[in-house]
Scaffold this motif. Structure first.
Motif, PDB file in Angstrom:
ATOM      1  N   UNK A  59       5.233  -5.344 -11.180  1.00 59.05           N
ATOM      2  CA  UNK A  59       4.995  -3.952 -10.671  1.00 59.05           C
ATOM      3  C   UNK A  59       4.406  -3.204 -11.760  1.00 59.05           C
ATOM      4  N   UNK A  60       4.038  -1.958 -11.516  1.00 61.50           N
ATOM      5  CA  UNK A  60       3.489  -1.195 -12.525  1.00 61.50           C
ATOM      6  C   UNK A  60       4.371  -0.087 -12.936  1.00 61.50           C
ATOM      7  N   UNK A  61       4.812   0.059 -14.049  1.00 61.43           N
ATOM      8  CA  UNK A  61       5.465   1.033 -14.822  1.00 61.43           C
ATOM      9  C   UNK A  61       6.878   0.894 -14.654  1.00 61.43           C
ATOM     10  N   UNK A  62       7.289  -0.282 -14.201  1.00 61.50           N
ATOM     11  CA  UNK A  62       8.725  -0.304 -14.023  1.00 61.50           C
ATOM     12  C   UNK A  62       9.689  -0.075 -15.184  1.00 61.50           C
ATOM     13  N   UNK A  63      10.639   0.932 -14.923  1.00 58.71           N
ATOM     14  CA  UNK A  63      11.411   1.201 -16.189  1.00 58.71           C
ATOM     15  C   UNK A  63      11.053   2.604 -16.708  1.00 58.71           C
ATOM     16  N   UNK A  64       9.688   2.990 -16.469  1.00 53.47           N
ATOM     17  CA  UNK A  64       9.346   4.235 -16.739  1.00 53.47           C
ATOM     18  C   UNK A  64       9.816   5.438 -15.727  1.00 53.47           C
ATOM     19  N   UNK A  65       9.737   6.486 -16.089  1.00 51.46           N
ATOM     20  CA  UNK A  65      10.168   7.649 -15.010  1.00 51.46           C
ATOM     21  C   UNK A  65       9.294   7.752 -13.769  1.00 51.46           C
ATOM     22  N   UNK A  66       8.080   7.554 -14.262  1.00 52.80           N
ATOM     23  CA  UNK A  66       7.108   7.641 -13.308  1.00 52.80           C
ATOM     24  C   UNK A  66       6.492   6.228 -12.522  1.00 52.80           C
ATOM     25  N   UNK A  67       7.230   5.050 -13.192  1.00 57.34           N
ATOM     26  CA  UNK A  67       6.727   3.794 -12.475  1.00 57.34           C
ATOM     27  C   UNK A  67       7.351   3.410 -11.314  1.00 57.34           C
ATOM     28  N   UNK A  68       7.239   2.191 -10.924  1.00 62.99           N
ATOM     29  CA  UNK A  68       7.661   1.347  -9.753  1.00 62.99           C
ATOM     30  C   UNK A  68       9.195   1.779  -9.916  1.00 62.99           C
ATOM     31  N   UNK A  69       9.854   1.857  -8.646  1.00 67.17           N
ATOM     32  CA  UNK A  69      11.371   2.064  -8.415  1.00 67.17           C
ATOM     33  C   UNK A  69      11.603   1.015  -7.406  1.00 67.17           C
ATOM     34  N   UNK A  70      12.698  -0.002  -7.885  1.00 67.29           N
ATOM     35  CA  UNK A  70      13.254  -0.744  -7.023  1.00 67.29           C
ATOM     36  C   UNK A  70      13.321  -0.162  -5.824  1.00 67.29           C
ATOM     37  N   UNK A  71      13.018  -1.030  -4.455  1.00 64.34           N
ATOM     38  CA  UNK A  71      13.315  -0.445  -3.165  1.00 64.34           C
ATOM     39  C   UNK A  71      12.245   0.709  -2.958  1.00 64.34           C
ATOM     40  N   UNK A  72      11.271   0.859  -3.857  1.00 60.39           N
ATOM     41  CA  UNK A  72      10.096   1.901  -3.696  1.00 60.39           C
ATOM     42  C   UNK A  72       9.020   1.399  -2.594  1.00 60.39           C
ATOM     43  N   UNK A  73       8.186   2.171  -2.468  1.00 56.23           N
ATOM     44  CA  UNK A  73       6.978   1.713  -1.614  1.00 56.23           C
ATOM     45  C   UNK A  73       6.275   0.695  -2.087  1.00 56.23           C
TER      46      UNK A  73
END
Length: 155
Positions: A59-73
């Protein structure tokens, strides 16, 4: 993670200025790549779509505040893919045409020119499917450029 002060916006923010023949078919090159659908190879039944060890590279940016969130879009045009910002850095501050017209300015606000080390952050022995990584060979599969007459103009 994104450098301090830089936010992820998703690949769709790059689409308008980077698609079509006159713009080097950059968007189309990405869409045809394995990167664009990297999340789809993760097995939900095995919990891979919720595993930080997998999501950090799929994913892109996982772990960053504005990055991908698990279960996200899960739309690849967002952050559920190895998108533009995975290689070029979080784009909120350089995505505008005004900034992109000036490469020095874009670099100053987060644009990254990727190199072998950028790729090896994910393409390495930590991956359970790693079978070696030939940078030159793999880069040739995803290489893209803004045509000289359009460079810095988004046109």
């Amino acid at each position: 993670a994104a450098p301090a002060g830089h936010a992820y916006v998703g690949s769709k923010a790059c689409k308008t200025c980077h698609m079509g023949e006159k713009n080097g078919k950059i968007w189309e090159t990405w869409l045809a790549s394995k990167h664009a659908n990297a999340i789809s190879v993760l097995d939900s039944a095995k919990g891979e779509r919720a595993d930080a060890k997998c999501l950090k590279c799929h994913t892109t940016g996982f772990g960053a505040e504005t990055g991908f969130k698990a279960g996200g879009d899960m739309a690849p045009e967002g952050l559920a893919s190895v998108g533009c910002e995975s290689c070029h850095g979080a784009g909120a501050d350089y995505k505008s045409l005004k900034v992109m017209k000036d490469k020095t300015a874009a670099l100053a606000v987060g644009l990254v020119v990727p190199n072998e080390e950028t790729c090896k952050k994910c393409h390495n022995a930590e991956s359970p499917t790693f079978k070696g990584f030939d940078f030159k060979e793999m880069y040739a599969k995803i290489e893209h450029h803004i045509p000289p007459k359009a460079e810095g103009t988004g046109q």
